[in-house]
Design a protein around this motif. Structure first.
Motif, PDB file in Angstrom:
ATOM      1  N   GLU A 263       3.333  13.241 -14.654  1.00 34.52           N
ATOM      2  CA  GLU A 263       2.279  13.826 -15.489  1.00 34.52           C
ATOM      3  C   GLU A 263       2.376  15.351 -15.496  1.00 34.52           C
ATOM      4  O   GLU A 263       2.269  15.993 -16.539  1.00 34.52           O
ATOM      5  CB  GLU A 263       0.908  13.392 -14.968  1.00 34.52           C
ATOM      6  CG  GLU A 263      -0.248  13.856 -15.825  1.00 34.52           C
ATOM      7  CD  GLU A 263      -1.591  13.354 -15.314  1.00 34.52           C
ATOM      8  OE1 GLU A 263      -2.611  13.846 -15.817  1.00 34.52           O
ATOM      9  OE2 GLU A 263      -1.626  12.491 -14.420  1.00 34.52           O
TER      10      GLU A 263
ATOM     11  N   ALA B 164       2.327   1.616  -3.413  1.00 30.62           N
ATOM     12  CA  ALA B 164       1.302   2.088  -4.359  1.00 30.62           C
ATOM     13  C   ALA B 164       1.089   3.594  -4.211  1.00 30.62           C
ATOM     14  O   ALA B 164       0.941   4.309  -5.212  1.00 30.62           O
ATOM     15  CB  ALA B 164      -0.004   1.339  -4.124  1.00 30.62           C
ATOM     16  N   GLU B 165       1.091   4.092  -2.980  1.00 32.20           N
ATOM     17  CA  GLU B 165       0.949   5.534  -2.757  1.00 32.20           C
ATOM     18  C   GLU B 165       2.122   6.291  -3.365  1.00 32.20           C
ATOM     19  O   GLU B 165       1.946   7.345  -3.987  1.00 32.20           O
ATOM     20  CB  GLU B 165       0.849   5.827  -1.257  1.00 32.20           C
ATOM     21  CG  GLU B 165      -0.452   5.374  -0.633  1.00 32.20           C
ATOM     22  CD  GLU B 165      -0.458   5.495   0.888  1.00 32.20           C
ATOM     23  OE1 GLU B 165       0.544   5.975   1.462  1.00 32.20           O
ATOM     24  OE2 GLU B 165      -1.461   5.106   1.497  1.00 32.20           O
ATOM     25  N   ARG B 166       3.316   5.746  -3.184  1.00 29.37           N
ATOM     26  CA  ARG B 166       4.509   6.402  -3.757  1.00 29.37           C
ATOM     27  C   ARG B 166       4.451   6.392  -5.279  1.00 29.37           C
ATOM     28  O   ARG B 166       4.809   7.390  -5.931  1.00 29.37           O
ATOM     29  CB  ARG B 166       5.778   5.713  -3.270  1.00 29.37           C
ATOM     30  CG  ARG B 166       6.072   5.971  -1.807  1.00 29.37           C
ATOM     31  CD  ARG B 166       7.339   5.290  -1.367  1.00 29.37           C
ATOM     32  NE  ARG B 166       7.571   5.481   0.060  1.00 29.37           N
ATOM     33  CZ  ARG B 166       8.507   4.850   0.742  1.00 29.37           C
ATOM     34  NH1 ARG B 166       9.297   3.974   0.140  1.00 29.37           N
ATOM     35  NH2 ARG B 166       8.662   5.081   2.028  1.00 29.37           N
ATOM     36  N   VAL B 167       4.020   5.285  -5.859  1.00 23.58           N
ATOM     37  CA  VAL B 167       3.907   5.199  -7.317  1.00 23.58           C
ATOM     38  C   VAL B 167       2.872   6.195  -7.816  1.00 23.58           C
ATOM     39  O   VAL B 167       3.082   6.868  -8.837  1.00 23.58           O
ATOM     40  CB  VAL B 167       3.547   3.754  -7.750  1.00 23.58           C
ATOM     41  CG1 VAL B 167       3.126   3.715  -9.216  1.00 23.58           C
ATOM     42  CG2 VAL B 167       4.730   2.824  -7.523  1.00 23.58           C
ATOM     43  N   ASP B 168       1.754   6.331  -7.106  1.00 19.05           N
ATOM     44  CA  ASP B 168       0.738   7.321  -7.488  1.00 19.05           C
ATOM     45  C   ASP B 168       1.313   8.738  -7.444  1.00 19.05           C
ATOM     46  O   ASP B 168       1.079   9.549  -8.341  1.00 19.05           O
ATOM     47  CB  ASP B 168      -0.488   7.234  -6.568  1.00 19.05           C
ATOM     48  CG  ASP B 168      -1.351   6.018  -6.853  1.00 19.05           C
ATOM     49  OD1 ASP B 168      -1.191   5.405  -7.925  1.00 19.05           O
ATOM     50  OD2 ASP B 168      -2.192   5.680  -5.985  1.00 19.05           O
ATOM     51  N   THR B 169       2.074   9.029  -6.372  1.00 19.07           N
ATOM     52  CA  THR B 169       2.691  10.353  -6.243  1.00 19.07           C
ATOM     53  C   THR B 169       3.668  10.605  -7.390  1.00 19.07           C
ATOM     54  O   THR B 169       3.645  11.674  -8.013  1.00 19.07           O
ATOM     55  CB  THR B 169       3.418  10.475  -4.890  1.00 19.07           C
ATOM     56  OG1 THR B 169       2.467  10.282  -3.843  1.00 19.07           O
ATOM     57  CG2 THR B 169       4.078  11.823  -4.732  1.00 19.07           C
TER      58      THR B 169
ATOM     59  N   SER C 220       3.702   9.159 -10.287  1.00 13.76           N
ATOM     60  CA  SER C 220       2.933   9.247 -11.525  1.00 13.76           C
ATOM     61  C   SER C 220       2.355  10.643 -11.706  1.00 13.76           C
ATOM     62  O   SER C 220       2.401  11.217 -12.803  1.00 13.76           O
ATOM     63  CB  SER C 220       1.816   8.207 -11.507  1.00 13.76           C
ATOM     64  OG  SER C 220       0.999   8.326 -12.641  1.00 13.76           O
ATOM     65  N   SER C 221       1.833  11.212 -10.634  1.00 13.32           N
ATOM     66  CA  SER C 221       1.289  12.570 -10.688  1.00 13.32           C
ATOM     67  C   SER C 221       2.388  13.577 -11.025  1.00 13.32           C
ATOM     68  O   SER C 221       2.179  14.504 -11.821  1.00 13.32           O
ATOM     69  CB  SER C 221       0.632  12.942  -9.360  1.00 13.32           C
ATOM     70  OG  SER C 221      -0.471  12.116  -9.098  1.00 13.32           O
ATOM     71  N   GLN C 222       3.557  13.397 -10.409  1.00 14.62           N
ATOM     72  CA  GLN C 222       4.670  14.316 -10.672  1.00 14.62           C
ATOM     73  C   GLN C 222       5.128  14.223 -12.126  1.00 14.62           C
ATOM     74  O   GLN C 222       5.381  15.240 -12.771  1.00 14.62           O
ATOM     75  CB  GLN C 222       5.837  14.013  -9.728  1.00 14.62           C
ATOM     76  CG  GLN C 222       5.568  14.386  -8.289  1.00 14.62           C
ATOM     77  CD  GLN C 222       6.678  13.922  -7.350  1.00 14.62           C
ATOM     78  OE1 GLN C 222       7.563  13.165  -7.740  1.00 14.62           O
ATOM     79  NE2 GLN C 222       6.617  14.372  -6.105  1.00 14.62           N
TER      80      GLN C 222
ATOM     81  N   GLU D  26       0.825  -1.204   0.000  1.00 14.34           N
ATOM     82  CA  GLU D  26       0.000   0.000   0.000  1.00 14.34           C
ATOM     83  C   GLU D  26       0.859   1.255   0.000  1.00 14.34           C
ATOM     84  O   GLU D  26       0.568   2.223  -0.717  1.00 14.34           O
ATOM     85  CB  GLU D  26      -0.946  -0.008   1.207  1.00 14.34           C
ATOM     86  CG  GLU D  26      -2.078  -1.008   1.090  1.00 14.34           C
ATOM     87  CD  GLU D  26      -2.930  -1.100   2.348  1.00 14.34           C
ATOM     88  OE1 GLU D  26      -2.598  -0.435   3.363  1.00 14.34           O
ATOM     89  OE2 GLU D  26      -3.934  -1.831   2.321  1.00 14.34           O
ATOM     90  N   ARG D  27       1.935   1.260   0.799  1.00 13.62           N
ATOM     91  CA  ARG D  27       2.836   2.427   0.810  1.00 13.62           C
ATOM     92  C   ARG D  27       3.517   2.596  -0.554  1.00 13.62           C
ATOM     93  O   ARG D  27       3.659   3.714  -1.058  1.00 13.62           O
ATOM     94  CB  ARG D  27       3.879   2.280   1.920  1.00 13.62           C
ATOM     95  CG  ARG D  27       3.321   2.550   3.315  1.00 13.62           C
ATOM     96  CD  ARG D  27       4.418   2.727   4.347  1.00 13.62           C
ATOM     97  NE  ARG D  27       5.328   1.599   4.439  1.00 13.62           N
ATOM     98  CZ  ARG D  27       5.181   0.547   5.253  1.00 13.62           C
ATOM     99  NH1 ARG D  27       4.141   0.473   6.057  1.00 13.62           N
ATOM    100  NH2 ARG D  27       6.064  -0.422   5.275  1.00 13.62           N
TER     101      ARG D  27
END
Length: 99
Positions: A46, A35-40, A42-44, A32-33
């Motif tokens: 983008e 996945a949160e880092r990957v989402d962050t 990914s946003s950066q 889960e941690r």
């Protein structure tokens, strides 16, 4: 005696199952941690992509402006050359001895 051995084995088995459960929970939390880092990230990425695209548009606009400026400068130079030639002819006419 057999009951005691079975009790020890059951106790060991419970301990193993408990350790497996703890490992699964720890793994789930870690995933889960991550996945949160990957989402962050990914946003950066983008956002950086959008910034790069915007900079690309700005560079194209700047290139167009420079090209327009160069064309305008060329037109001005041609007009200045024509004006210089006209002035030279006028000066030649003024400097000619009158007959």
């Amino acid at each position: 005696m057999v009951v005691a051995e079975v009790g020890v084995k059951v106790s060991r088995l419970e301990s193993i199952v408990e350790q497996i459960g703890e490992a699964v929970l720890a793994t789930t939390e870690t995933i889960e941690r991550l996945a949160e880092r990957v989402d962050t990230l990914s946003s950066q990425v983008e956002e950086q992509g959008k910034q790069l695209q915007q900079q690309g548009y700005q560079i194209l606009a700047l290139c167009d402006a420079v090209q327009t400026l160069a064309e305008t400068q060329d037109d001005s130079l041609q007009k200045l050359t024509q004006l210089t030639q006209s002035l030279e002819r006028l000066m030649a006419m003024i400097e000619e001895p009158s007959e």
